[in-house]
Design an enzyme around this catalytic site. Structure first.
Site, mmCIF file in Angstrom:
data_model
loop_
_atom_site.group_PDB
_atom_site.id
_atom_site.type_symbol
_atom_site.label_atom_id
_atom_site.label_comp_id
_atom_site.label_asym_id
_atom_site.label_seq_id
_atom_site.Cartn_x
_atom_site.Cartn_y
_atom_site.Cartn_z
ATOM 1 N N ASN A 104 0.904 -1.258 -0.077
ATOM 2 C CA ASN A 104 0.037 0.012 0.041
ATOM 3 C C ASN A 104 0.913 1.302 0.048
ATOM 4 O OD1 ASN A 104 0.631 -0.798 2.794
ATOM 5 N ND2 ASN A 104 -1.217 0.506 3.431
ATOM 6 N N GLY A 152 2.508 -5.465 7.316
ATOM 7 C CA GLY A 152 1.579 -6.148 6.684
ATOM 8 C C GLY A 152 0.513 -6.545 7.287
ATOM 9 N N SER A 153 -0.257 -7.737 7.117
ATOM 10 C CA SER A 153 -1.342 -8.127 7.714
ATOM 11 C C SER A 153 -1.054 -8.645 9.140
ATOM 12 C CB SER A 153 -2.326 -9.248 6.709
ATOM 13 O OG SER A 153 -1.372 -10.158 6.825
ATOM 14 N N GLY A 200 1.824 -11.127 10.069
ATOM 15 C CA GLY A 200 2.744 -10.912 11.156
ATOM 16 C C GLY A 200 2.813 -11.686 12.347
ATOM 17 N N GLU A 218 4.368 -3.803 11.916
ATOM 18 C CA GLU A 218 3.109 -3.059 11.945
ATOM 19 C C GLU A 218 2.504 -3.687 11.434
ATOM 20 O OE1 GLU A 218 3.010 -0.497 13.271
ATOM 21 O OE2 GLU A 218 5.041 0.033 14.055
ATOM 22 N N CYS A 246 -3.275 1.386 6.894
ATOM 23 C CA CYS A 246 -3.420 0.806 8.079
ATOM 24 C C CYS A 246 -3.683 1.957 9.002
ATOM 25 C CB CYS A 246 -2.181 0.250 8.491
ATOM 26 S SG CYS A 246 -0.794 1.109 8.382
HETATM 27 P P1 ADP Z 1 -1.406 -8.236 2.407
HETATM 28 O O1 ADP Z 1 -2.328 -9.002 2.569
HETATM 29 O O2 ADP Z 1 -1.458 -6.828 2.643
HETATM 30 O O3 ADP Z 1 -0.581 -8.636 1.049
HETATM 31 P P2 ADP Z 1 0.599 -9.863 3.779
HETATM 32 O O4 ADP Z 1 0.876 -9.636 5.337
HETATM 33 O O5 ADP Z 1 -0.028 -10.961 3.266
HETATM 34 O O6 ADP Z 1 -0.363 -8.626 3.513
HETATM 35 O O7 ADP Z 1 1.848 -9.195 2.857
HETATM 36 C C1 ADP Z 1 2.789 -8.453 3.574
HETATM 37 C C2 ADP Z 1 4.192 -8.680 3.030
HETATM 38 O O8 ADP Z 1 4.685 -9.938 3.639
HETATM 39 C C3 ADP Z 1 4.427 -9.147 1.705
HETATM 40 O O9 ADP Z 1 5.555 -8.644 1.162
HETATM 41 C C4 ADP Z 1 4.101 -10.677 1.442
HETATM 42 O O10 ADP Z 1 4.712 -11.305 0.325
HETATM 43 C C5 ADP Z 1 4.937 -10.985 2.807
HETATM 44 N N1 ADP Z 1 4.614 -12.322 3.061
HETATM 45 C C6 ADP Z 1 3.337 -13.003 3.028
HETATM 46 N N2 ADP Z 1 3.556 -14.279 3.790
HETATM 47 C C7 ADP Z 1 4.345 -14.283 4.273
HETATM 48 C C8 ADP Z 1 5.299 -15.304 5.245
HETATM 49 N N3 ADP Z 1 4.509 -16.297 5.411
HETATM 50 N N4 ADP Z 1 6.389 -15.067 5.535
HETATM 51 C C9 ADP Z 1 7.051 -13.813 5.463
HETATM 52 N N5 ADP Z 1 6.448 -12.878 4.607
HETATM 53 C C10 ADP Z 1 5.227 -13.113 4.120
#
Ligand code: ADP
Length: 478
Positions: A148, A224-225, A229, A246, A280
């Site tokens: 975002n 991220g989410s 996280g 975050e 966020c």
């Molecule tokens: P969104 O739903 O906003 O994409 P995510 O939390 O899935 O949020 O993604 C945020 C970041 O974390 C992205 O760069 C994504 O590729 C990465 N990501 C997603 N899953 C994992 C994981 N299991 N381990 C590490 N990084 C991840």
């Protein structure tokens, strides 16, 4: 030609690539970005490790000069980078231009922070002894960033990491690799030693997981989410890595009866819906005192009717598209959930067609919702907000705080007393008085409480907490 990954100072191609699609026009491919293989991620981590000893020993002036150079190039190319950002993420050109400027300022800010890394010298409780407390780099940092804020969030993690003498392996979100690639290119050409900054594009479950689990990565900074996280925290903490997260928000904006109505509408419109609500810090819960409720809802509905939802790069657009199909599906799902829970859809929530095929959604405003409904408990991350009617200030404060999150909380009021009370009692890392919950400065701490954040703050001089480790030295006086 695909865009390669930056590993050990070289551009290294992968075997498959991510297609970066413009959400305003899905026929427009912004570019193709190579995914790093597991072996390439391994090489990037190894390169960062190898570079870290020498990089940690560079002078603060060397690091300041390099960071300043990055900041200057970002400013020199501001319009071009903003166009790329708006094209790959879907925020308006005005918002994208603001975000690119913010990234530039962050590099310039941390160029200066290198020169004032804090240390202390205290007298010992023992005779003839001095105590010196210094901060040293953590080592190699894994950065995992969301889609975002494609340039500001990478910038606010990269700049302090480098300023305080760390090496980096960064994995950007697959949806928006363009700005991170451009940033990597700027950093590379600025003259940082090979291996100090490495960029690896790829899936979270592959590249992200590897960074989280690899013992050669000393710390992970993630935005991220919540579920991702939490998973990262469990794995990284289990191996003793330092972690900073975050995550989500369900930020309240309290509108009190004594509020200036125009201010309230402007603040709610911006905080809840601008940048397609994909922040966020977005105010998705509008908590409104009974006496002003109807006027506020009428005013906000009228303002929503005037919004221009269209191509992010088109002159006059005020709200761009949703970032992709799965996010759009999620937004629509929550529109249905809110309806089925008894929320009244006052405006929007409809899929829109524009000249080009894109993920257009009219901003959705619900009324007649209660704080216990799912629409007010779970983060939607889109242009969807709901109004909760409350009888007075005390109820407003208690509803505002009744959430698993705690990133930002806002109040609109002309009462100094209530504003001061809210500032003191809001359970959030950031509080806004007569300002939108979204939209923060680059030189002060950013972060939340409760389920929103974990670890020490990002941005400003508070970033030193995460990106350094403390050493206490006892020295016998000669
Ligand atoms: P969104 O739903 O906003 O994409 P995510 O939390 O899935 O949020 O993604 C945020 C970041 O974390 C992205 O760069 C994504 O590729 C990465 N990501 C997603 N899953 C994992 C994981 N299991 N381990 C590490 N990084 C991840």
């Amino acid at each position: 030609m695909t865009h390669a990954n930056l590993i050990a100072g070289e551009w290294v191609h992968g075997t498959d690539a991510v297609r970066n699609i413009n959400p305003s026009d899905t026929n427009d491919v912004v570019g193709e970005y190579d995914r790093a293989s597991a072996a390439q991620v391994d090489d990037a981590i190894e390169a960062a490790r190898k570079a870290s000893h020498a990089w940690a020993r560079t002078t603060v002036q060397q690091r300041a000069d390099l960071l300043e150079k990055v900041g200057l190039e970002i400013f020199a190319r501001r319009a071009e980078l903003a166009d790329l950002l708006a094209r790959e993420e879907g925020k308006t050109l005005a918002d994208a231009t603001g975000e690119v400027g913010r990234a530039g300022y962050i590099f310039k800010f941390f160029a200066q922070e290198c020169l004032r890394i804090p240390s202390e010298r205290l007298g010992s409780v023992r005779p003839g002894v001095d105590v010196e407390i210094t901060r040293e780099p953590v080592g190699v940092i894994g950065l995992i960033t969301p889609w975002n804020f494609p340039i500001a969030i990478p910038a606010w993690k990269i700049a302090p990491a480098l300023a305080y003498g760390n090496c980096i392996v960064m994995k950007p979100a697959e949806l928006v690799p363009g700005c991170s690639w451009a940033l990597a290119d700027i950093i590379h050409r600025a003259g940082f030693p090979a291996g100090v900054f490495n960029l690896v594009v790829g899936r979270g479950s592959v590249v992200g997981e590897k960074l989280v689990n690899d013992p050669r990565i000393d710390a992970i900074s993630f935005t991220g989410s919540v579920p991702t996280g939490r998973g990262i925290l469990a794995k990284a903490a289990a191996r003793g890595a330092k972690v900073q997260l975050e995550m989500g928000g369900k930020n309240p904006l309290v509108v009190l009866a004594d509020a200036d109505l125009d201010v309230a509408v402007r603040v709610a419109l911006d905080g809840a819906f601008f940048q397609t609500g994909q922040r966020c810090t977005a105010s998705s819960r509008l908590i409104v005192e009974d006496a002003i409720h109807d006027k506020f809802v009428d005013g906000l509905t009228a303002a929503l009717k005037q919004q221009v939802i269209d191509d992010a790069r088109k002159q006059g657009t005020t709200i761009g598209p949703v970032v992709d199909q799965s996010q759009l599906d999620q937004d629509m799902k929550y529109v249905d959930i809110a309806k089925s829970e008894g929320g009244k859809l006052m405006f929007g929530g409809e899929r829109l067609n524009r000249e080009k095929p894109g993920f257009y959604l009219s901003p959705a405003l619900f009324t007649e919702t209660t704080n216990s409904m799912r629409i007010n408990r779970e983060e939607v991350f889109g242009p969807v907000a709901s109004v909760v009617r409350v009888k007075d200030y005390d109820e407003a404060l208690s509803v505002a705080n009744d959430t698993a999150f705690g990133l930002c909380a806002g109040v609109v009021t002309t009462s100094l007393k209530k504003a001061a009370n809210f500032r003191r009692n809001a359970e959030a890392g950031m509080v806004m008085v007569n300002l939108p919950t979204a939209g923060v400065d680059y030189h002060v701490p950013f972060g939340g409480r409760k389920g929103s954040s974990y670890g020490s703050r990002e941005q400003g001089r508070h970033a030193v907490e995460f990106y350094t480790q403390v050493k206490t030295a006892y020295v016998m006086q000669s």
